[in-house]
Design a protein around this motif. Structure first.
Motif, PDB file in Angstrom:
ATOM      1  N   PHE A 136      50.672 -37.647   3.605  1.00 44.75           N
ATOM      2  CA  PHE A 136      51.549 -36.417   3.738  1.00 44.75           C
ATOM      3  C   PHE A 136      51.496 -35.956   2.509  1.00 44.75           C
ATOM      4  O   PHE A 136      52.308 -35.024   2.536  1.00 44.75           O
ATOM      5  CB  PHE A 136      51.866 -36.078   5.004  1.00 44.75           C
ATOM      6  N   SER A 137      51.285 -36.699   1.506  1.00 44.20           N
ATOM      7  CA  SER A 137      51.850 -36.256   0.205  1.00 44.20           C
ATOM      8  C   SER A 137      52.317 -35.003  -0.711  1.00 44.20           C
ATOM      9  O   SER A 137      52.375 -34.503  -1.156  1.00 44.20           O
ATOM     10  CB  SER A 137      52.097 -37.252  -0.870  1.00 44.20           C
ATOM     11  N   ASP A 138      50.729 -34.363  -0.334  1.00 49.51           N
ATOM     12  CA  ASP A 138      49.842 -33.016  -0.786  1.00 49.51           C
ATOM     13  C   ASP A 138      50.429 -32.069   0.381  1.00 49.51           C
ATOM     14  O   ASP A 138      49.870 -30.712   0.106  1.00 49.51           O
ATOM     15  CB  ASP A 138      48.084 -33.439  -1.254  1.00 49.51           C
ATOM     16  N   ALA A 139      50.348 -32.606   1.421  1.00 48.31           N
ATOM     17  CA  ALA A 139      50.756 -31.433   2.401  1.00 48.31           C
ATOM     18  C   ALA A 139      51.789 -30.580   1.580  1.00 48.31           C
ATOM     19  O   ALA A 139      52.954 -30.750   2.123  1.00 48.31           O
ATOM     20  CB  ALA A 139      50.702 -31.543   3.712  1.00 48.31           C
ATOM     21  N   PRO A 140      51.833 -28.899   1.847  1.00 45.51           N
ATOM     22  CA  PRO A 140      52.742 -28.175   1.781  1.00 45.51           C
ATOM     23  C   PRO A 140      52.966 -27.952   3.104  1.00 45.51           C
ATOM     24  O   PRO A 140      52.843 -28.320   4.253  1.00 45.51           O
ATOM     25  CB  PRO A 140      52.636 -26.744   1.687  1.00 45.51           C
ATOM     26  N   ARG A 141      54.764 -27.441   3.369  1.00 50.35           N
ATOM     27  CA  ARG A 141      55.071 -28.025   4.511  1.00 50.35           C
ATOM     28  C   ARG A 141      56.235 -25.947   4.313  1.00 50.35           C
ATOM     29  O   ARG A 141      56.630 -25.659   3.524  1.00 50.35           O
ATOM     30  CB  ARG A 141      56.513 -28.957   4.198  1.00 50.35           C
ATOM     31  N   LEU A 142      56.546 -26.113   5.188  1.00 49.40           N
ATOM     32  CA  LEU A 142      56.710 -24.811   6.007  1.00 49.40           C
ATOM     33  C   LEU A 142      57.763 -25.116   6.994  1.00 49.40           C
ATOM     34  O   LEU A 142      58.417 -25.523   7.524  1.00 49.40           O
ATOM     35  CB  LEU A 142      56.349 -23.703   6.961  1.00 49.40           C
ATOM     36  N   HIS A 143      58.626 -23.689   6.811  1.00 49.75           N
ATOM     37  CA  HIS A 143      60.295 -24.174   8.084  1.00 49.75           C
ATOM     38  C   HIS A 143      60.543 -24.737   7.328  1.00 49.75           C
ATOM     39  O   HIS A 143      61.159 -25.282   6.900  1.00 49.75           O
ATOM     40  CB  HIS A 143      59.993 -23.720   9.219  1.00 49.75           C
ATOM     41  N   GLY A 144      61.152 -25.496   8.500  1.00 50.56           N
ATOM     42  CA  GLY A 144      62.558 -27.045   8.153  1.00 50.56           C
ATOM     43  C   GLY A 144      63.836 -27.100   8.999  1.00 50.56           C
ATOM     44  O   GLY A 144      64.125 -25.795  10.268  1.00 50.56           O
ATOM     45  N   TRP A 145      64.254 -28.254  10.080  1.00 51.85           N
ATOM     46  CA  TRP A 145      64.952 -28.784  10.741  1.00 51.85           C
ATOM     47  C   TRP A 145      66.695 -27.744  10.783  1.00 51.85           C
ATOM     48  O   TRP A 145      67.015 -27.076  11.498  1.00 51.85           O
ATOM     49  CB  TRP A 145      65.429 -30.029  11.088  1.00 51.85           C
TER      50      TRP A 145
ATOM     51  N   VAL B 294      49.806 -25.532  10.337  1.00 52.54           N
ATOM     52  CA  VAL B 294      48.859 -23.640  10.576  1.00 52.54           C
ATOM     53  C   VAL B 294      47.987 -23.669   9.434  1.00 52.54           C
ATOM     54  O   VAL B 294      48.875 -24.017   8.495  1.00 52.54           O
ATOM     55  CB  VAL B 294      49.642 -23.009  10.227  1.00 52.54           C
ATOM     56  N   ARG B 295      47.404 -23.754   9.655  1.00 51.00           N
ATOM     57  CA  ARG B 295      45.878 -24.296   8.325  1.00 51.00           C
ATOM     58  C   ARG B 295      46.768 -25.053   7.664  1.00 51.00           C
ATOM     59  O   ARG B 295      46.252 -26.343   8.477  1.00 51.00           O
ATOM     60  CB  ARG B 295      45.605 -23.215   7.422  1.00 51.00           C
ATOM     61  N   ASP B 296      46.272 -25.488   5.888  1.00 48.93           N
ATOM     62  CA  ASP B 296      46.305 -26.767   5.648  1.00 48.93           C
ATOM     63  C   ASP B 296      48.170 -26.732   5.444  1.00 48.93           C
ATOM     64  O   ASP B 296      48.168 -27.805   4.598  1.00 48.93           O
ATOM     65  CB  ASP B 296      45.346 -26.900   4.766  1.00 48.93           C
ATOM     66  N   GLN B 297      48.840 -26.076   5.911  1.00 50.04           N
ATOM     67  CA  GLN B 297      49.849 -26.632   6.214  1.00 50.04           C
ATOM     68  C   GLN B 297      50.818 -26.799   7.305  1.00 50.04           C
ATOM     69  O   GLN B 297      50.727 -26.250   8.422  1.00 50.04           O
ATOM     70  CB  GLN B 297      50.768 -24.927   5.815  1.00 50.04           C
ATOM     71  N   VAL B 298      51.617 -27.346   7.355  1.00 53.28           N
ATOM     72  CA  VAL B 298      52.683 -27.902   8.428  1.00 53.28           C
ATOM     73  C   VAL B 298      53.945 -27.001   8.329  1.00 53.28           C
ATOM     74  O   VAL B 298      54.795 -27.553   7.776  1.00 53.28           O
ATOM     75  CB  VAL B 298      53.075 -29.305   7.841  1.00 53.28           C
ATOM     76  N   THR B 299      54.067 -27.116   9.244  1.00 53.30           N
ATOM     77  CA  THR B 299      55.633 -25.732  10.128  1.00 53.30           C
ATOM     78  C   THR B 299      56.370 -26.872  11.083  1.00 53.30           C
ATOM     79  O   THR B 299      55.825 -27.884  11.629  1.00 53.30           O
ATOM     80  CB  THR B 299      55.265 -25.243  10.570  1.00 53.30           C
ATOM     81  N   ILE B 300      57.506 -27.360   9.806  1.00 57.93           N
ATOM     82  CA  ILE B 300      58.560 -27.996  10.554  1.00 57.93           C
ATOM     83  C   ILE B 300      59.453 -27.543  11.705  1.00 57.93           C
ATOM     84  O   ILE B 300      60.027 -26.917  10.782  1.00 57.93           O
ATOM     85  CB  ILE B 300      59.594 -28.999   9.367  1.00 57.93           C
ATOM     86  N   THR B 301      59.027 -27.738  12.418  1.00 56.99           N
ATOM     87  CA  THR B 301      60.307 -26.973  13.845  1.00 56.99           C
ATOM     88  C   THR B 301      61.653 -26.991  13.762  1.00 56.99           C
ATOM     89  O   THR B 301      62.155 -28.054  13.200  1.00 56.99           O
ATOM     90  CB  THR B 301      59.970 -26.631  14.504  1.00 56.99           C
ATOM     91  N   SER B 302      62.778 -26.666  14.429  1.00 58.39           N
ATOM     92  CA  SER B 302      63.930 -26.538  14.614  1.00 58.39           C
ATOM     93  C   SER B 302      64.469 -26.864  15.853  1.00 58.39           C
ATOM     94  O   SER B 302      64.114 -25.438  16.893  1.00 58.39           O
ATOM     95  CB  SER B 302      64.971 -25.517  13.487  1.00 58.39           C
ATOM     96  N   LEU B 303      64.541 -27.381  16.189  1.00 61.97           N
ATOM     97  CA  LEU B 303      64.590 -27.516  18.180  1.00 61.97           C
ATOM     98  C   LEU B 303      66.120 -27.385  18.253  1.00 61.97           C
ATOM     99  O   LEU B 303      67.077 -27.779  18.030  1.00 61.97           O
ATOM    100  CB  LEU B 303      64.319 -29.668  18.508  1.00 61.97           C
ATOM    101  N   ALA B 304      65.857 -26.175  19.317  1.00 57.50           N
ATOM    102  CA  ALA B 304      66.891 -25.530  19.970  1.00 57.50           C
ATOM    103  C   ALA B 304      68.258 -26.661  20.820  1.00 57.50           C
ATOM    104  O   ALA B 304      69.618 -26.927  20.433  1.00 57.50           O
ATOM    105  CB  ALA B 304      66.894 -24.655  20.453  1.00 57.50           C
ATOM    106  N   MET B 305      68.087 -27.404  21.114  1.00 56.99           N
ATOM    107  CA  MET B 305      68.403 -28.560  21.529  1.00 56.99           C
ATOM    108  C   MET B 305      69.462 -29.720  21.045  1.00 56.99           C
ATOM    109  O   MET B 305      68.622 -30.600  20.181  1.00 56.99           O
ATOM    110  CB  MET B 305      68.143 -28.942  23.102  1.00 56.99           C
ATOM    111  N   PRO B 306      71.017 -30.271  20.943  1.00 54.58           N
ATOM    112  CA  PRO B 306      71.464 -31.046  20.685  1.00 54.58           C
ATOM    113  C   PRO B 306      70.368 -31.488  20.512  1.00 54.58           C
ATOM    114  O   PRO B 306      70.628 -33.093  19.540  1.00 54.58           O
ATOM    115  CB  PRO B 306      72.924 -30.585  21.067  1.00 54.58           C
ATOM    116  N   ALA B 307      70.167 -32.625  22.002  1.00 55.49           N
ATOM    117  CA  ALA B 307      69.429 -33.992  22.463  1.00 55.49           C
ATOM    118  C   ALA B 307      68.028 -34.037  21.642  1.00 55.49           C
ATOM    119  O   ALA B 307      67.646 -35.217  21.431  1.00 55.49           O
ATOM    120  CB  ALA B 307      69.422 -34.251  23.783  1.00 55.49           C
ATOM    121  N   ARG B 308      67.739 -33.097  20.826  1.00 53.78           N
ATOM    122  CA  ARG B 308      66.651 -33.748  20.225  1.00 53.78           C
ATOM    123  C   ARG B 308      66.793 -33.109  19.107  1.00 53.78           C
ATOM    124  O   ARG B 308      65.964 -32.869  18.056  1.00 53.78           O
ATOM    125  CB  ARG B 308      65.632 -31.849  21.327  1.00 53.78           C
TER     126      ARG B 308
END
Length: 418
Positions: free
Chosen positions: A205-214, A174-188
């Motif tokens: 990706f050392s300088d990329a701000p991150r959002l969310h997380g697993w 999302v623009r210059d930041q990466v959203t790490i998602t949280s996958l709902a299914m245990p298999a993923r």
């Protein structure tokens, strides 16, 4: 197959990000089908969330043709497993990956003591294979406890990850930041754990701000559409929860990445798993949409309450508007007169068939240019009639996991629209 970057590929430190679905695509992350797909059997494919058992060699050929089509349009292609292997050059990243893999409660302490050294002694390439293709009970020498004795020889101690093919689900820029998602299914679940390692430890990706997380509320990348600069749509249904949509809205507002988030309820049907299985963008003001949901698809516009907070303030209040028709709510948020709809198929029967075959799961390469499966003749014809150039790719085997070109690609860099 070698995945060595071509001379035109971008280097570490190149700016990354995307503010739309249709800005010219510059860099994309794919996952070439690998040994994880050879682990699918009629006994485990449902648990591992695959509808069928693909012919792996053909799936690889189709995926290579997909990547070649992108490169022909001057898109730099990077591969998830290459990035992961390079990430494992970092000792801390290796340790975190192994610790997470060994954390499964079904292993037991005896097996964990034998499996741990095997993983620690692996090269970065071998560790990538173990963590993506899985490890079977009969592939570990030793650990002769109850787990080894009672589990069938072909059961997995570390499950394979066949859905790595769908790189869109585990991260979204999302623009210059990466959203790490949280996958709902245990298999993923481990997919986003590995993706977070890449974004956290790979030099690219050392300088990329991150959002969310697993570890956070469930959000999947297939449910997130960047409708326009500052406007996100988030599908809420089988995989993304209302809490996940709300949390991501708070994060993008706090970071100043968006002014409106549209929460879009999705019917709990297998063919409409994610928002991008019913709607994808092919131009700045055009979407291809499954017509059987077009009349009922609604959206709740979420914004910040005026005067209570601003970018950088995590204690903001949210305003949730009444539900409106999706196309109406989207056009208002995007500040355009009309968001035009192009139907999947020509009639209800064709639409349902081509919806199942990912007819509208298109990947925009630029405004009015989109990649689509060649088999969806009616939808592709309608796209072309609407002025969209269709880059056709084969997908008879790639589609066995129920995903199209958009699902199989994570844009890392697009030209900005605004």
């Amino acid at each position: 197959m070698s995945t060595t970057p071509t001379p035109g590929d971008r280097v570490a430190g190149r700016p990354a990000g995307a503010d739309s679905e249709v800005g010219r695509l510059r860099t994309v992350m794919l996952h070439r089908p690998g040994p994880e797909l050879t682990r699918l059997t009629p006994r485990n494919n449902d648990r591992l969330l695959f509808d069928g058992i693909p012919w792996v060699a053909r799936a690889q050929d189709e995926h290579d043709a997909f990547a070649a089509a992108l490169r022909e349009r001057d898109v730099d292609v990077v591969y998830l497993t290459d990035l992961l292997t390079e990430t494992f050059a970092d000792v801390d990243a290796r340790e975190r990956a192994i610790e997470t893999a060994l954390g499964s409660l079904h292993l037991g302490e005896t097996m964990r003591r034998w499996l741990g050294p095997m993983l620690h002694e692996s090269s970065p390439e071998e560790l990538t294979t173990h963590l993506t293709a899985g490890v079977r009970n009969d592939e570990v020498r030793g650990g002769f406890g109850l787990v080894t004795s009672l589990l069938p020889h072909d059961d997995f101690l570390i499950d394979p990850l066949p859905n790595l093919l769908f790189t869109r689900d585990s991260s979204v820029w999302v623009r210059d930041q990466v959203t790490i998602t949280s996958l709902a299914m245990p298999a993923r679940a481990r997919e986003t754990q590995l993706t977070e390692l890449i974004y956290g430890s790979h030099p690219r990706f050392s300088d990329a701000p991150r959002l969310h997380g697993w570890r956070n509320e469930h959000v999947e990348g297939g449910d997130v559409l960047l409708l326009a600069p500052g406007v996100l749509a988030i599908g809420v249904g089988e995989r993304t929860t209302p809490a996940g949509a709300e949390q991501l809205a708070r994060e993008v507002f706090t970071a100043g990445l968006a002014h409106t988030v549209l929460a879009v309820p999705i019917a709990q049907e297998r063919a409409t798993m994610h928002l991008d299985t019913v709607c994808t963008m092919v131009d700045v003001d055009k979407v291809v949409m499954y017509p059987n949901v077009a009349d009922t698809l609604t959206a709740y516009a979420v914004t910040m309450v005026d005067g209570t907070a601003g970018p950088g303030d995590s204690d903001l209040e949210l305003h949730v508007a009444d539900a409106e028709h999706f196309l109406v709510a989207a056009a208002k948020a995007m500040e355009i007169d009309t968001l035009h709809q192009i139907d999947t198929g020509l009639d209800p029967v064709t639409a349902e068939r081509e919806q199942w075959d990912d007819g509208n799961n298109t990947l925009a390469l630029a405004p009015r240019v989109a990649v689509a499966y060649e088999r969806n003749d009616e939808t592709n014809s309608r796209l072309e009639e609407a002025g969209i150039e269709v880059v056709r790719i084969a997908g008879s085997e790639l589609g066995s996991g129920r995903g199209g070109p958009r699902c199989m690609s994570c844009p890392i860099e697009r030209d900005p629209l605004g």
